[in-house]
Design a protein around this motif. Structure first.
Motif, PDB file in Angstrom:
ATOM      1  N   THR A   1       0.770  -1.322   0.333  1.00  0.00           N
ATOM      2  CA  THR A   1      -0.324   0.154  -0.438  1.00  0.00           C
ATOM      3  C   THR A   1       1.177   0.904  -0.209  1.00  0.00           C
ATOM      4  O   THR A   1       2.066   1.124   0.242  1.00  0.00           O
ATOM      5  N   THR A   2      -0.041   2.562   0.134  1.00  0.00           N
ATOM      6  CA  THR A   2       1.016   3.427  -0.132  1.00  0.00           C
ATOM      7  C   THR A   2       1.871   3.502   0.714  1.00  0.00           C
ATOM      8  O   THR A   2       3.064   3.841   1.368  1.00  0.00           O
ATOM      9  N   GLU A   3       0.802   3.485   2.234  1.00  0.00           N
ATOM     10  CA  GLU A   3       1.905   3.608   4.000  1.00  0.00           C
ATOM     11  C   GLU A   3       1.384   2.874   4.579  1.00  0.00           C
ATOM     12  O   GLU A   3      -0.022   2.186   4.442  1.00  0.00           O
ATOM     13  N   SER A   4       1.598   2.493   5.903  1.00  0.00           N
ATOM     14  CA  SER A   4       1.442   1.673   6.343  1.00  0.00           C
ATOM     15  C   SER A   4       0.002   1.851   7.146  1.00  0.00           C
ATOM     16  O   SER A   4      -0.801   0.939   7.709  1.00  0.00           O
ATOM     17  N   SER A   5      -0.582   2.976   7.220  1.00  0.00           N
ATOM     18  CA  SER A   5      -1.479   3.211   7.646  1.00  0.00           C
ATOM     19  C   SER A   5      -2.378   2.611   6.915  1.00  0.00           C
ATOM     20  O   SER A   5      -3.878   2.206   7.764  1.00  0.00           O
TER      21      SER A   5
ATOM     22  N   GLY B   1       4.180  -0.787  11.792  1.00  0.00           N
ATOM     23  CA  GLY B   1       4.345   0.930  12.599  1.00  0.00           C
ATOM     24  C   GLY B   1       3.304   1.429  12.446  1.00  0.00           C
ATOM     25  O   GLY B   1       3.319   3.242  12.842  1.00  0.00           O
ATOM     26  N   ALA B   2       1.751   1.262  12.126  1.00  0.00           N
ATOM     27  CA  ALA B   2       0.054   1.639  11.939  1.00  0.00           C
ATOM     28  C   ALA B   2      -0.260   2.123  13.410  1.00  0.00           C
ATOM     29  O   ALA B   2      -0.534   1.523  14.291  1.00  0.00           O
ATOM     30  N   LYS B   3      -0.353   3.754  13.490  1.00  0.00           N
ATOM     31  CA  LYS B   3      -0.449   4.025  14.588  1.00  0.00           C
ATOM     32  C   LYS B   3      -1.879   3.549  14.631  1.00  0.00           C
ATOM     33  O   LYS B   3      -2.777   4.033  15.449  1.00  0.00           O
ATOM     34  N   SER B   4      -3.305   3.807  12.990  1.00  0.00           N
ATOM     35  CA  SER B   4      -3.989   3.484  13.001  1.00  0.00           C
ATOM     36  C   SER B   4      -4.130   2.033  14.025  1.00  0.00           C
ATOM     37  O   SER B   4      -6.089   1.275  14.370  1.00  0.00           O
TER      38      SER B   4
END
Length: 282
Positions: free
Chosen positions: A27-31, A73-76
């Motif tokens: 995906t584009t970023e970890s979240s 590393g996703a805070k979500s």
């Protein structure tokens, strides 16, 4: 991906930024990984438990999911799990005596251990994010647009339909002083761009429920949440896995994500279960 970071699968990405140090699973970023991982985990666990009843696959699914939580590393993901735990606890304390030893105490111990292990790292990460005006601006944008969307929904209880953008920008400007007078560096450039935008491009609420609240108003939102609460209560009595899944779905499109394809498909599966008392996974 861990071994080849920060240039993992670079040849498979078209728009992703490199170098990138977190796990993002193409995906584009970890979240963006949080919702798909939770979605497919529920389907895989349901299939392993209720369709083929394979204990090995059940334990494998749970182990892989826990492993992903430990390295993401996703805070979500942390926020989603925390909200689900609070809501799950709220539902189960109603039968506190019956479930105290069997369910509530073990889950509380596990969540406590997870908190002890990851709390320091999570606090440090949040602190570093808040010290960055760009990332703190993301927090400010998310919370402020959600706040303004519900204000607009109250002002226009039947919604604004496709004309929401004009009123949304006006309301963003009207209540902007709340953030502007803050003593903290909130990184308000993105919100200023929303207010001054002449094209309306990307001027949206950072929440699926908040965005749809602009369309159908507070009455539509109350109606939707009322029926979704009935759905959650039904799953609470019938299937604990789907109950937790429905809680995660509610939290995700209220606080973190829009009504994406995963959310829509999950809601379709919930409705299918209501009619047929099973999911179409055979």
């Amino acid at each position: 991906e861990l071994k080849s970071s920060p240039y993992a699968f670079e040849f498979l990405h078209e728009t992703a930024i490199f170098p990138y140090w977190r796990i993002r699973l193409l995906t584009t970023e970890s979240s963006y990984t949080t919702l798909p991982v939770c979605f497919f985990f529920v389907l895989s666990l349901y299939y392993s438990k209720y369709i083929i009843n394979n204990k090995l696959l059940i334990y494998l699914n749970i182990s892989l999911f826990i492993y992903f939580i430990s390295i993401t590393g996703a805070k979500s993901m942390a926020g989603l799990l925390g909200c689900i735990f609070i809501l799950w606890y709220f539902y189960n304390v109603r039968n506190f005596k019956k479930k105290l030893v069997k369910v509530i105490v073990p889950v509380t111990i596990i969540m406590g251990l997870v908190l002890i292990i990851y709390l320091d790292d999570f606090i440090l990460r949040i602190g570093s994010d808040l010290s960055s005006s760009q990332t703190s601006g993301t927090y400010a944008t998310r919370l402020y647009t959600l706040f303004v969307s519900f204000i607009q929904g109250i002002k226009n209880p039947l919604g604004c339909g496709s004309t929401y953008l004009y009123y949304f920008q006006q309301n963003l400007k009207e209540y902007f002083y709340i953030l502007k007078n803050s003593s903290f560096d909130l990184g308000l450039n993105e919100l200023i761009g929303f207010i001054s935008s002449e094209t309306g491009k990307s001027v949206t609420v950072k929440s699926g429920l908040g965005q749809y609240n602009l369309y159908w108003g507070i009455l539509g939102t109350v109606y939707f949440l009322w029926n979704f609460r009935r759905l959650i209560n039904y799953f609470y009595k019938k299937n604990q896995l789907l109950f937790i899944s429905a809680l995660s779905c509610l939290v995700s499109f209220t606080l973190f994500y829009g009504f994406g394809s995963e959310t829509m498909l999950m809601i379709f599966l919930y409705l299918y279960y209501l009619r047929h008392d099973k999911l179409p996974l055979t």
